[in-house]
Design a protein around this motif. Structure first.
Motif, short mmCIF file in Angstrom:
data_model
loop_
_atom_site.label_atom_id
_atom_site.label_comp_id
_atom_site.label_asym_id
_atom_site.label_seq_id
_atom_site.Cartn_x
_atom_site.Cartn_y
_atom_site.Cartn_z
N PHE A 1 0.81 -1.22 0.00
CA PHE A 1 0.00 0.00 0.00
C PHE A 1 0.85 1.27 0.00
CE2 PHE A 1 -2.58 -3.31 2.11
CZ PHE A 1 -3.64 -3.35 1.22
N GLN A 2 2.03 1.22 -0.57
CA GLN A 2 2.89 2.40 -0.61
C GLN A 2 2.18 3.55 -1.31
OE1 GLN A 2 7.41 3.59 -1.87
NE2 GLN A 2 6.81 1.52 -2.23
N ALA B 1 -2.99 9.74 -5.06
CA ALA B 1 -2.77 10.59 -6.23
C ALA B 1 -2.35 12.01 -5.85
CB ALA B 1 -4.04 10.63 -7.08
N ASP B 2 -2.95 12.57 -4.81
CA ASP B 2 -2.62 13.94 -4.42
C ASP B 2 -1.18 14.02 -3.90
OD1 ASP B 2 -5.15 14.83 -5.12
OD2 ASP B 2 -5.95 14.55 -3.09
N ARG B 3 -0.82 13.11 -3.03
CA ARG B 3 0.54 13.12 -2.48
C ARG B 3 1.57 12.82 -3.58
NH1 ARG B 3 2.97 9.51 2.55
NH2 ARG B 3 5.01 10.51 2.53
N ALA B 4 1.24 11.87 -4.44
CA ALA B 4 2.16 11.52 -5.52
C ALA B 4 2.37 12.70 -6.46
CB ALA B 4 1.65 10.30 -6.29
N ALA B 5 1.30 13.44 -6.73
CA ALA B 5 1.43 14.63 -7.59
C ALA B 5 2.31 15.69 -6.94
CB ALA B 5 0.05 15.19 -7.90
N ALA B 6 2.22 15.81 -5.63
CA ALA B 6 2.96 16.86 -4.91
C ALA B 6 4.38 16.46 -4.54
CB ALA B 6 2.20 17.25 -3.64
N GLY C 1 5.32 12.68 -10.58
CA GLY C 1 4.22 13.60 -10.83
C GLY C 1 2.84 12.99 -10.73
N GLY C 2 2.75 11.76 -10.28
CA GLY C 2 1.47 11.06 -10.12
C GLY C 2 1.72 9.65 -9.64
N THR C 3 0.66 8.89 -9.49
CA THR C 3 0.82 7.52 -9.03
C THR C 3 1.45 6.67 -10.14
OG1 THR C 3 -1.45 6.97 -9.66
CG2 THR C 3 -1.07 7.59 -7.36
N ILE C 4 2.11 5.62 -9.72
CA ILE C 4 2.76 4.69 -10.65
C ILE C 4 2.32 3.26 -10.34
CG2 ILE C 4 4.79 6.14 -11.05
CD1 ILE C 4 6.32 4.27 -9.08
N ALA C 5 2.38 2.42 -11.35
CA ALA C 5 2.08 1.00 -11.18
C ALA C 5 3.19 0.34 -10.37
CB ALA C 5 1.97 0.32 -12.54
N HIS C 6 2.83 -0.65 -9.58
CA HIS C 6 3.82 -1.48 -8.92
C HIS C 6 4.66 -2.16 -10.01
CE1 HIS C 6 0.36 -1.33 -6.20
NE2 HIS C 6 1.17 -1.60 -5.20
N GLY C 7 5.96 -2.23 -9.82
CA GLY C 7 6.79 -2.94 -10.78
C GLY C 7 6.32 -4.37 -10.96
N TYR C 8 5.95 -5.01 -9.85
CA TYR C 8 5.52 -6.41 -9.94
C TYR C 8 4.14 -6.56 -10.58
CZ TYR C 8 9.64 -7.68 -7.33
OH TYR C 8 10.94 -7.85 -6.94
N LEU C 9 3.34 -5.50 -10.58
CA LEU C 9 2.09 -5.54 -11.35
C LEU C 9 2.42 -5.66 -12.83
CD1 LEU C 9 -0.87 -5.10 -12.18
CD2 LEU C 9 -0.58 -2.68 -11.68
N THR C 10 3.38 -4.89 -13.29
CA THR C 10 3.74 -4.95 -14.71
C THR C 10 4.32 -6.32 -15.07
OG1 THR C 10 5.95 -3.97 -14.39
CG2 THR C 10 4.10 -2.45 -14.83
N VAL C 11 5.03 -6.93 -14.13
CA VAL C 11 5.56 -8.29 -14.36
C VAL C 11 4.41 -9.30 -14.37
CG1 VAL C 11 7.04 -10.12 -13.44
CG2 VAL C 11 7.83 -7.75 -13.44
N ALA C 12 3.45 -9.11 -13.49
CA ALA C 12 2.31 -10.03 -13.41
C ALA C 12 1.49 -10.03 -14.69
CB ALA C 12 1.43 -9.68 -12.21
N LEU C 13 1.60 -8.99 -15.49
CA LEU C 13 0.89 -8.93 -16.77
C LEU C 13 1.55 -9.77 -17.87
CD1 LEU C 13 0.01 -5.12 -16.90
CD2 LEU C 13 -1.58 -7.03 -16.61
#
Length: 153
Positions: free
Chosen positions: A42-43, A49-54, A59-71
């Protein structure tokens, strides 16, 4: 259109060849949220989104690296359809390097090249060079080598 392979000898015919690319897949915030819940990761860079933008360098939220691997299996199956299988096993990931963060709502696709196929007493050990491309970026999300074991009928 995917390539259809129905046997170990057919798979061996494509050794060292580029096999193609998948369709583009959009990484949504909903998908990121579901992955966070499934993996208990839950990082804030993924979910807030608000904190990630600031605060984040992205500049915004990003996908988990392991989510991209899981695809990988989902995207791989758009490139190659393996028929006449008893079973497929994810065997190994080698030299996986995350090169660039995948921002929310980015489109990604998989590019694959079959490096080698070994016959392990009737089981195909296929090593595949993979690149996860990000639409509009010269730098890929990741590169690496995956290995599947195909148990043909």
């Amino acid at each position: 259109m995917s390539l259809t392979i129905g046997s170990l000898p057919e798979l061996q015919q494509y050794e060292t060849q580029e096999l193609g690319t998948s369709a583009w897949h959009t990484i949504t915030q909903e998908q990121i949220n579901h992955f966070a819940a499934a993996t208990l990761d839950f990082q804030w860079i993924h979910l807030d989104a608000d904190r990630a933008a600031a605060e984040s360098p992205f500049g915004g939220t990003i996908a988990h690296g392991y989510l991209t691997v899981a695809l990988l299996p989902y995207l791989w199956n758009q490139i190659v359809t393996i028929e006449n299988l008893k079973m497929q096993v994810n065997y190994e990931i080698e030299a996986l390097r995350f090169n660039k963060a995948v921002l929310v709502n980015s489109e990604v696709r998989l590019k694959a090249r079959l490096l080698s196929v070994k016959d392990l007493r009737g089981i195909a050990k296929a090593r595949i060079e993979v690149t996860l491309e990000i639409n509009g970026s010269r730098k890929p999300a990741y590169t690496g080598i995956i290995t599947f074991l195909y148990h043909f009928q």
